[in-house]
Write an enzyme that holds these catalytic residues in place. Structure first.
Site, short mmCIF file in Angstrom:
data_model
loop_
_atom_site.label_atom_id
_atom_site.label_comp_id
_atom_site.label_asym_id
_atom_site.label_seq_id
_atom_site.Cartn_x
_atom_site.Cartn_y
_atom_site.Cartn_z
N GLU A 156 42.59 34.71 33.06
CA GLU A 156 41.55 34.42 32.13
C GLU A 156 41.78 35.40 30.77
O GLU A 156 41.17 35.50 30.84
CB GLU A 156 39.87 34.31 33.02
CG GLU A 156 40.32 33.83 33.72
CD GLU A 156 38.49 34.38 34.47
OE1 GLU A 156 37.60 35.47 33.96
OE2 GLU A 156 37.64 33.26 35.92
N ASN A 197 46.91 31.54 35.91
CA ASN A 197 46.16 31.39 36.52
C ASN A 197 44.50 31.22 35.16
O ASN A 197 44.14 32.10 34.25
CB ASN A 197 44.81 32.26 37.09
CG ASN A 197 44.31 31.32 38.29
OD1 ASN A 197 44.67 30.58 38.98
ND2 ASN A 197 43.49 32.36 38.80
N GLU A 262 40.81 28.25 42.90
CA GLU A 262 39.77 29.10 43.17
C GLU A 262 38.43 27.93 43.42
O GLU A 262 37.29 28.22 42.99
CB GLU A 262 38.95 29.10 41.97
CG GLU A 262 39.93 30.79 42.05
CD GLU A 262 39.74 31.37 41.47
OE1 GLU A 262 38.70 31.63 40.67
OE2 GLU A 262 41.05 33.16 40.42
C1 XIL Z 1 34.83 37.06 42.30
C2 XIL Z 1 35.49 37.43 43.93
O1 XIL Z 1 34.64 36.48 44.10
C3 XIL Z 1 33.56 38.63 43.85
O2 XIL Z 1 34.03 38.96 44.93
C4 XIL Z 1 34.17 39.52 42.89
O3 XIL Z 1 33.15 40.89 43.00
C5 XIL Z 1 34.68 38.96 41.89
O4 XIL Z 1 35.20 38.27 41.25
N1 XIL Z 1 36.98 33.94 38.71
C6 XIL Z 1 38.70 34.69 39.49
C7 XIL Z 1 37.99 36.11 40.27
O5 XIL Z 1 40.05 34.79 38.57
O6 XIL Z 1 39.07 37.00 40.52
C8 XIL Z 1 36.65 35.85 40.88
O7 XIL Z 1 36.19 36.13 42.19
C9 XIL Z 1 35.34 34.68 40.31
C10 XIL Z 1 36.29 33.50 39.24
#
Ligand code: XIL
Length: 348
Positions: A156, A197, A262
């Site tokens: 990100e 990513n 994701e």
């Molecule tokens: C989220 C996790 O699912 C949570 O448990 C954590 O507390 C915060 O992060 N994008 C991402 C992930 O790249 O790392 C994030 O994961 C969700 C959004």
């Protein structure tokens, strides 16, 4: 008496029929078996602590051939103090994956939302901070050398408008931190696949264009990048399968791999039967797009089941985003993915 006997007889016949039926019903193959036949990785994100639940652990190992660390490789988690690393949760996940022949996607080495407070709460000279980041990446990636299939090296980095986010790393180090992170990760484990990513960059538009330009530039300058991860936290209204395919195609044309990293499809609470059916269709479309577009090699859902999903905490009023319900039983979305994998004819 006669009635009782015939009831008994009917009961025995019914039971017998049922037993025969149960015997005849072929066991449902796990998703990972179907995916492997298609040459696809099917993964789920997991916290190491969830593995304490035997039912959760057995469903994760049964259905998926890849696991992503939901939190345990994030900088603030694995390196919470300057001189202290906490490897235990990552170790637990990596050895679980090893025992169950699953690949590990380690998420993520550099992310603006996982910067530990010991880094944020002081000022840094660029040289000094670069040394910290290099050392961090060498330490983490070096420790797991040979055991991690792929890293989300940076996560990100792009703002929605398609410019680099002015985050902690950018402000302190300038854009070079991105390529440095890839080079340092490659030094520490030359075999691991290294991914960029990104969120909301799966459809065509300014953000995915900027991601495309960024990775093209990295490749042109010899930076060791292997692929792009598309997060895909989406909702039932998602209707961009054509754009997703085009986006995968242009990245693959650069020689990059694409992973859906994701995936979840959140529904308003409480989910209706119609909502679950639409969700199943969205899952079907994403998995079909990946299966049918060369270069796309993995689909990972952001969690195993609705009971442990991050969605209810981060999108209040929403949930039910995954393939298994909170009791870890298959939902319509699971069956849609199952059918898509089962009916796909792999290219020779
Ligand atoms: C989220 C996790 O699912 C949570 O448990 C954590 O507390 C915060 O992060 N994008 C991402 C992930 O790249 O790392 C994030 O994961 C969700 C959004």
């Amino acid at each position: 008496m006669k009635n009782a006997l015939s009831m008994l007889l009917i009961g025995a016949l019914l039971l017998g029929g049922l037993v025969v039926d149960l015997r005849q019903a072929p066991p449902r193959p796990p998703l990972r078996e179907l995916a492997a036949e298609d040459g696809l990785l099917i993964g789920a994100a997991s916290h190491s602590s969830y593995l304490d639940s035997p039912r959760y652990a057995s469903q994760l190992a049964r259905e998926f051939n890849s696991v992503t660390s939901e939190v345990s490789f994030k900088f603030a988690n694995i390196h919470p103090e300057p001189e202290r690393y906490d490897f235990a949760p990552a170790d637990t996940l990596v050895s679980f994956a090893g025992r169950h022949e699953m690949k590990v996607r380690a998420h993520t080495l550099v992310w603006q939302l996982a910067v530990p407070s010991w880094l944020i709460h002081r000022t840094w000279e660029p040289n000094e901070l670069n040394a910290v980041l290099r050392d961090h990446i060498h330490t983490v990636v070096g420790r797991y050398r040979g055991r991690i299939y792929a890293y989300d090296v940076v996560n990100e980095v792009m703002a929605d408008e398609g410019v680099l986010a002015q985050d902690f790393w950018m402000q302190n180090l300038g854009p070079e931190y991105i390529e440095n992170a890839f080079r340092w990760a490659h030094e520490a484990d030359p075999e691991a696949l290294l991914f960029y990513n990104e969120s909301r960059a799966e459809d065509l538009g300014p953000k995915s264009d900027a991601v495309y330009a960024l990775v093209k530039d990295l490749l042109a300058r010899g930076v060791p990048i292997d692929g792009v991860g598309m997060q895909m936290h989406i909702g039932p209204e998602w209707d961009a399968a054509g754009e997703l395919r085009a986006n995968i195609e242009r990245l693959a044309a650069l020689g990059l791999r694409v992973h859906i990293t994701e995936l979840d499809v959140r529904l308003p609470d409480p989910p209706s039967a119609a909502g679950l059916a639409v969700q199943a269709e969205v899952y079907r479309q994403v998995v079909a797009a990946c299966l049918e577009t060369p270069g796309c090699e993995a689909v990972t859902t952001w969690g195993v089941d609705d009971g442990t999903s991050w969605i209810p905490y981060y999108y209040p009023g929403y949930g039910s985003a995954l393939l298994l319900d909170a009791r870890l039983n298959p939902k319509p979305a699971y069956h849609a993915v199952f059918e898509t994998l089962r009916s796909h004819d792999p290219q020779p």
